[in-house]
Design an enzyme around this catalytic site. Structure first.
Site, short mmCIF file in Angstrom:
data_model
loop_
_atom_site.label_atom_id
_atom_site.label_comp_id
_atom_site.label_asym_id
_atom_site.label_seq_id
_atom_site.Cartn_x
_atom_site.Cartn_y
_atom_site.Cartn_z
N LYS A 3 0.84 -1.20 0.00
CA LYS A 3 0.00 0.00 0.00
C LYS A 3 0.88 1.26 0.00
O LYS A 3 2.11 1.17 0.22
CB LYS A 3 -0.92 -0.04 1.23
CG LYS A 3 -1.98 -1.15 1.15
CD LYS A 3 -2.81 -1.20 2.43
CE LYS A 3 -3.99 -2.17 2.32
NZ LYS A 3 -4.74 -2.27 3.59
N TYR A 43 -12.42 -2.47 -3.31
CA TYR A 43 -12.97 -2.57 -1.95
C TYR A 43 -14.49 -2.48 -1.92
O TYR A 43 -15.07 -2.10 -0.90
CB TYR A 43 -12.36 -1.48 -1.06
CG TYR A 43 -10.96 -1.78 -0.56
CD1 TYR A 43 -10.68 -2.96 0.15
CD2 TYR A 43 -9.92 -0.88 -0.76
CE1 TYR A 43 -9.40 -3.23 0.62
CE2 TYR A 43 -8.63 -1.15 -0.28
CZ TYR A 43 -8.38 -2.32 0.41
OH TYR A 43 -7.12 -2.58 0.89
N PHE A 51 -15.63 3.67 7.29
CA PHE A 51 -14.24 4.03 6.95
C PHE A 51 -13.96 3.94 5.45
O PHE A 51 -12.82 4.14 5.03
CB PHE A 51 -13.26 3.14 7.72
CG PHE A 51 -13.46 1.65 7.52
CD1 PHE A 51 -12.97 1.00 6.39
CD2 PHE A 51 -14.14 0.89 8.46
CE1 PHE A 51 -13.14 -0.35 6.19
CE2 PHE A 51 -14.34 -0.47 8.27
CZ PHE A 51 -13.83 -1.10 7.14
N ARG A 79 -1.99 -14.62 3.70
CA ARG A 79 -2.76 -13.97 4.78
C ARG A 79 -2.05 -14.16 6.12
O ARG A 79 -2.02 -13.27 6.95
CB ARG A 79 -4.18 -14.55 4.86
CG ARG A 79 -5.02 -14.35 3.62
CD ARG A 79 -5.60 -12.99 3.47
NE ARG A 79 -6.57 -12.66 4.50
CZ ARG A 79 -7.23 -11.50 4.53
NH1 ARG A 79 -7.02 -10.57 3.61
NH2 ARG A 79 -8.10 -11.26 5.49
N THR A 85 -5.67 -7.80 10.40
CA THR A 85 -5.99 -6.48 9.81
C THR A 85 -5.50 -5.34 10.70
O THR A 85 -4.92 -4.37 10.21
CB THR A 85 -7.52 -6.38 9.60
OG1 THR A 85 -7.94 -7.48 8.79
CG2 THR A 85 -7.89 -5.07 8.92
N ARG A 96 2.49 -7.15 9.13
CA ARG A 96 1.83 -6.10 9.92
C ARG A 96 2.27 -6.11 11.37
O ARG A 96 2.39 -5.06 12.00
CB ARG A 96 0.31 -6.26 9.81
CG ARG A 96 -0.25 -5.88 8.43
CD ARG A 96 -1.68 -6.33 8.29
NE ARG A 96 -2.31 -5.86 7.05
CZ ARG A 96 -3.47 -6.36 6.59
NH1 ARG A 96 -4.09 -7.32 7.24
NH2 ARG A 96 -4.00 -5.89 5.48
N ASN A 106 -1.88 -0.14 7.35
CA ASN A 106 -1.38 -1.50 7.62
C ASN A 106 -0.53 -2.10 6.49
O ASN A 106 -0.37 -3.30 6.38
CB ASN A 106 -2.53 -2.42 8.06
CG ASN A 106 -3.61 -2.59 7.02
OD1 ASN A 106 -3.46 -2.15 5.88
ND2 ASN A 106 -4.69 -3.25 7.40
N HIS A 109 -1.83 -5.36 1.37
CA HIS A 109 -3.10 -6.02 1.10
C HIS A 109 -2.83 -7.43 0.59
O HIS A 109 -1.88 -7.64 -0.16
CB HIS A 109 -3.89 -5.26 0.02
CG HIS A 109 -5.02 -6.07 -0.56
ND1 HIS A 109 -6.22 -6.22 0.10
CD2 HIS A 109 -5.11 -6.82 -1.69
CE1 HIS A 109 -7.01 -7.01 -0.62
NE2 HIS A 109 -6.36 -7.39 -1.71
N GLU A 120 -9.09 -9.86 -8.34
CA GLU A 120 -8.20 -8.72 -8.14
C GLU A 120 -7.06 -8.71 -9.16
O GLU A 120 -6.63 -7.64 -9.60
CB GLU A 120 -7.67 -8.74 -6.70
CG GLU A 120 -8.79 -8.43 -5.71
CD GLU A 120 -8.45 -8.70 -4.25
OE1 GLU A 120 -7.29 -9.01 -3.93
OE2 GLU A 120 -9.37 -8.60 -3.42
P1 DAT Z 1 -7.69 -7.05 5.29
O1 DAT Z 1 -6.89 -5.93 4.65
O2 DAT Z 1 -6.95 -7.65 6.46
O3 DAT Z 1 -8.15 -8.07 4.30
P2 DAT Z 1 -10.44 -6.09 5.33
O4 DAT Z 1 -10.59 -6.69 3.99
O5 DAT Z 1 -11.44 -6.42 6.38
O6 DAT Z 1 -8.98 -6.40 5.95
O7 DAT Z 1 -10.41 -4.50 5.20
C1 DAT Z 1 -9.72 -3.90 4.14
C2 DAT Z 1 -8.98 -2.70 4.67
O8 DAT Z 1 -9.91 -1.76 5.18
C3 DAT Z 1 -8.03 -2.98 5.84
O9 DAT Z 1 -6.78 -3.44 5.42
C4 DAT Z 1 -7.95 -1.64 6.49
C5 DAT Z 1 -9.36 -1.09 6.30
N1 DAT Z 1 -10.19 -1.38 7.48
C6 DAT Z 1 -10.76 -2.56 7.81
N2 DAT Z 1 -11.42 -2.48 8.97
C7 DAT Z 1 -11.29 -1.19 9.38
C8 DAT Z 1 -11.73 -0.46 10.51
N3 DAT Z 1 -12.49 -1.03 11.46
N4 DAT Z 1 -11.36 0.84 10.62
C9 DAT Z 1 -10.61 1.43 9.66
N5 DAT Z 1 -10.15 0.80 8.57
C10 DAT Z 1 -10.48 -0.50 8.42
MG MG Z 2 -9.57 -7.96 2.78
#
Ligand code: DAT
Ligand code: MG
Length: 143
Positions: A3, A43, A51, A79, A85, A96, A106, A109, A120
Protein backbone atom coordinates in the site's frame (compact mmCIF):
# COMPACT_ATOMS: atom_id res chain seq x y z
CA UNK A 1 -0.08 -5.26 -2.80
CA UNK A 2 2.24 -2.93 -0.96
CA UNK A 3 0.00 0.00 0.00
CA UNK A 4 1.08 3.66 -0.33
CA UNK A 5 2.45 3.81 3.23
CA UNK A 6 4.61 0.74 2.55
CA UNK A 7 6.00 2.36 -0.60
CA UNK A 8 6.61 5.72 1.11
CA UNK A 9 8.29 4.01 4.07
CA UNK A 10 10.70 2.11 1.83
CA UNK A 11 9.30 -1.30 2.74
CA UNK A 12 8.82 -2.65 -0.80
CA UNK A 13 11.97 -4.76 -0.78
CA UNK A 14 11.32 -6.04 2.75
CA UNK A 15 7.79 -7.15 1.84
CA UNK A 16 8.66 -8.71 -1.52
CA UNK A 17 11.59 -10.46 0.16
CA UNK A 18 9.32 -12.21 2.63
CA UNK A 19 7.24 -13.76 -0.18
CA UNK A 20 10.35 -14.67 -2.16
CA UNK A 21 12.04 -16.28 0.83
CA UNK A 22 8.92 -18.26 1.67
CA UNK A 23 9.21 -19.85 -1.77
CA UNK A 24 6.33 -18.33 -3.72
CA UNK A 25 6.73 -17.41 -7.37
CA UNK A 26 6.27 -13.86 -8.64
CA UNK A 27 4.05 -13.83 -11.75
CA UNK A 28 3.40 -10.08 -12.17
CA UNK A 29 4.45 -6.81 -10.58
CA UNK A 30 3.84 -3.11 -11.17
CA UNK A 31 4.21 0.25 -9.46
CA UNK A 32 1.43 2.73 -10.13
CA UNK A 33 -1.00 5.11 -8.50
CA UNK A 34 -4.49 3.57 -8.48
CA UNK A 35 -7.51 5.62 -9.55
CA UNK A 36 -10.46 6.28 -7.27
CA UNK A 37 -12.61 4.04 -9.52
CA UNK A 38 -10.17 1.12 -9.20
CA UNK A 39 -9.91 1.52 -5.43
CA UNK A 40 -13.70 1.66 -5.04
CA UNK A 41 -14.17 -1.43 -7.20
CA UNK A 42 -11.40 -3.28 -5.35
CA UNK A 43 -12.97 -2.57 -1.95
CA UNK A 44 -16.62 -2.64 -3.11
CA UNK A 45 -17.59 -5.20 -0.43
CA UNK A 46 -16.71 -2.55 2.17
CA UNK A 47 -18.58 0.33 0.49
CA UNK A 48 -21.17 0.54 3.30
CA UNK A 49 -18.51 0.82 6.03
CA UNK A 50 -17.98 4.17 7.75
CA UNK A 51 -14.24 4.03 6.95
CA UNK A 52 -14.77 3.42 3.20
CA UNK A 53 -13.98 6.98 2.06
CA UNK A 54 -10.83 7.14 4.21
CA UNK A 55 -9.80 3.71 2.87
CA UNK A 56 -10.17 4.83 -0.76
CA UNK A 57 -8.35 8.12 -0.01
CA UNK A 58 -5.51 6.16 1.61
CA UNK A 59 -5.15 3.58 -1.16
CA UNK A 60 -5.14 6.31 -3.85
CA UNK A 61 -2.80 8.64 -1.92
CA UNK A 62 0.34 7.50 -3.74
CA UNK A 63 1.86 4.68 -5.72
CA UNK A 64 1.30 1.07 -4.72
CA UNK A 65 3.17 -2.07 -5.76
CA UNK A 66 0.69 -4.63 -7.07
CA UNK A 67 1.91 -8.21 -7.34
CA UNK A 68 0.68 -11.67 -8.22
CA UNK A 69 2.27 -14.52 -6.29
CA UNK A 70 1.79 -18.21 -7.06
CA UNK A 71 2.48 -21.38 -5.12
CA UNK A 72 1.04 -24.11 -2.90
CA UNK A 73 -1.72 -22.62 -0.77
CA UNK A 74 -0.48 -19.12 -1.53
CA UNK A 75 -3.65 -17.20 -0.61
CA UNK A 76 -4.06 -18.63 2.88
CA UNK A 77 -0.33 -18.60 3.50
CA UNK A 78 -0.01 -14.97 2.36
CA UNK A 79 -2.76 -13.97 4.78
CA UNK A 80 -0.72 -15.59 7.57
CA UNK A 81 2.49 -13.89 6.45
CA UNK A 82 0.62 -10.56 6.34
CA UNK A 83 -1.05 -10.92 9.75
CA UNK A 84 -4.25 -9.54 11.29
CA UNK A 85 -5.99 -6.48 9.81
CA UNK A 86 -5.27 -4.45 12.95
CA UNK A 87 -1.46 -4.46 13.24
CA UNK A 88 -1.72 -4.29 17.03
CA UNK A 89 -3.39 -7.72 16.91
CA UNK A 90 -0.98 -9.10 14.31
CA UNK A 91 1.56 -11.62 15.61
CA UNK A 92 5.23 -10.66 15.72
CA UNK A 93 6.89 -12.23 12.70
CA UNK A 94 4.08 -11.17 10.39
CA UNK A 95 4.43 -8.17 8.08
CA UNK A 96 1.83 -6.10 9.92
CA UNK A 97 2.96 -7.41 13.31
CA UNK A 98 6.52 -6.30 12.63
CA UNK A 99 6.02 -3.16 10.56
CA UNK A 100 2.76 -1.35 11.42
CA UNK A 101 0.78 0.11 14.32
CA UNK A 102 -2.62 1.12 12.89
CA UNK A 103 -5.41 -0.50 10.81
CA UNK A 104 -5.60 2.56 8.56
CA UNK A 105 -1.87 2.25 7.73
CA UNK A 106 -1.38 -1.50 7.62
CA UNK A 107 1.15 -1.45 4.73
CA UNK A 108 -0.06 -4.40 2.70
CA UNK A 109 -3.10 -6.02 1.10
CA UNK A 110 -3.64 -9.71 0.41
CA UNK A 111 -6.53 -11.41 -1.37
CA UNK A 112 -8.79 -13.29 1.03
CA UNK A 113 -9.74 -16.22 -1.26
CA UNK A 114 -8.50 -17.78 -4.51
CA UNK A 115 -11.64 -16.40 -6.23
CA UNK A 116 -10.88 -12.88 -5.03
CA UNK A 117 -7.26 -13.41 -6.04
CA UNK A 118 -8.45 -14.05 -9.61
CA UNK A 119 -10.84 -11.10 -9.48
CA UNK A 120 -8.20 -8.72 -8.14
CA UNK A 121 -5.59 -9.94 -10.64
CA UNK A 122 -8.00 -9.05 -13.46
CA UNK A 123 -8.80 -5.70 -11.87
CA UNK A 124 -5.23 -4.59 -11.15
CA UNK A 125 -3.45 -6.13 -14.14
CA UNK A 126 -6.00 -6.85 -16.86
CA UNK A 127 -5.75 -9.71 -19.33
CA UNK A 128 -2.51 -11.49 -20.21
CA UNK A 129 -0.31 -9.85 -17.57
CA UNK A 130 0.96 -13.01 -15.92
CA UNK A 131 4.48 -14.08 -16.86
CA UNK A 132 5.02 -17.79 -17.45
CA UNK A 133 8.38 -18.95 -16.14
CA UNK A 134 9.91 -21.94 -14.39
CA UNK A 135 11.85 -20.99 -11.25
CA UNK A 136 15.12 -22.92 -11.23
CA UNK A 137 14.71 -23.51 -7.48
CA UNK A 138 11.38 -25.29 -7.90
CA UNK A 139 12.73 -28.83 -7.26
CA UNK A 140 14.27 -27.52 -4.02
CA UNK A 141 10.98 -26.00 -2.85
CA UNK A 142 8.50 -28.69 -3.89
CA UNK A 143 8.89 -32.43 -4.49
P1 DAT B 1 -7.69 -7.05 5.29
O1 DAT B 1 -6.89 -5.93 4.65
O2 DAT B 1 -6.95 -7.65 6.46
O3 DAT B 1 -8.15 -8.07 4.30
P2 DAT B 1 -10.44 -6.09 5.33
O4 DAT B 1 -10.59 -6.69 3.99
O5 DAT B 1 -11.44 -6.42 6.38
O6 DAT B 1 -8.98 -6.40 5.95
O7 DAT B 1 -10.41 -4.50 5.20
C1 DAT B 1 -9.72 -3.90 4.14
C2 DAT B 1 -8.98 -2.70 4.67
O8 DAT B 1 -9.91 -1.76 5.18
C3 DAT B 1 -8.03 -2.98 5.84
O9 DAT B 1 -6.78 -3.44 5.42
C4 DAT B 1 -7.95 -1.64 6.49
C5 DAT B 1 -9.36 -1.09 6.30
N1 DAT B 1 -10.19 -1.38 7.48
C6 DAT B 1 -10.76 -2.56 7.81
N2 DAT B 1 -11.42 -2.48 8.97
C7 DAT B 1 -11.29 -1.19 9.38
C8 DAT B 1 -11.73 -0.46 10.51
N3 DAT B 1 -12.49 -1.03 11.46
N4 DAT B 1 -11.36 0.84 10.62
C9 DAT B 1 -10.61 1.43 9.66
N5 DAT B 1 -10.15 0.80 8.57
C10 DAT B 1 -10.48 -0.50 8.42
MG1 MG C 1 -9.57 -7.96 2.78
Amino acid sequence: MVKPDGVQRGLVGEIIGRFERKGFTLRALKLFRPSKELAEEHYKDLSAKPFFKDLVDYITSGPVVAMVWEGNGVVASARKLIGATNPLNAEPGTIRGDLAIQTGRNVVHGSDSPENGERETGLWFGEGALVEWEPSLKPWLTE
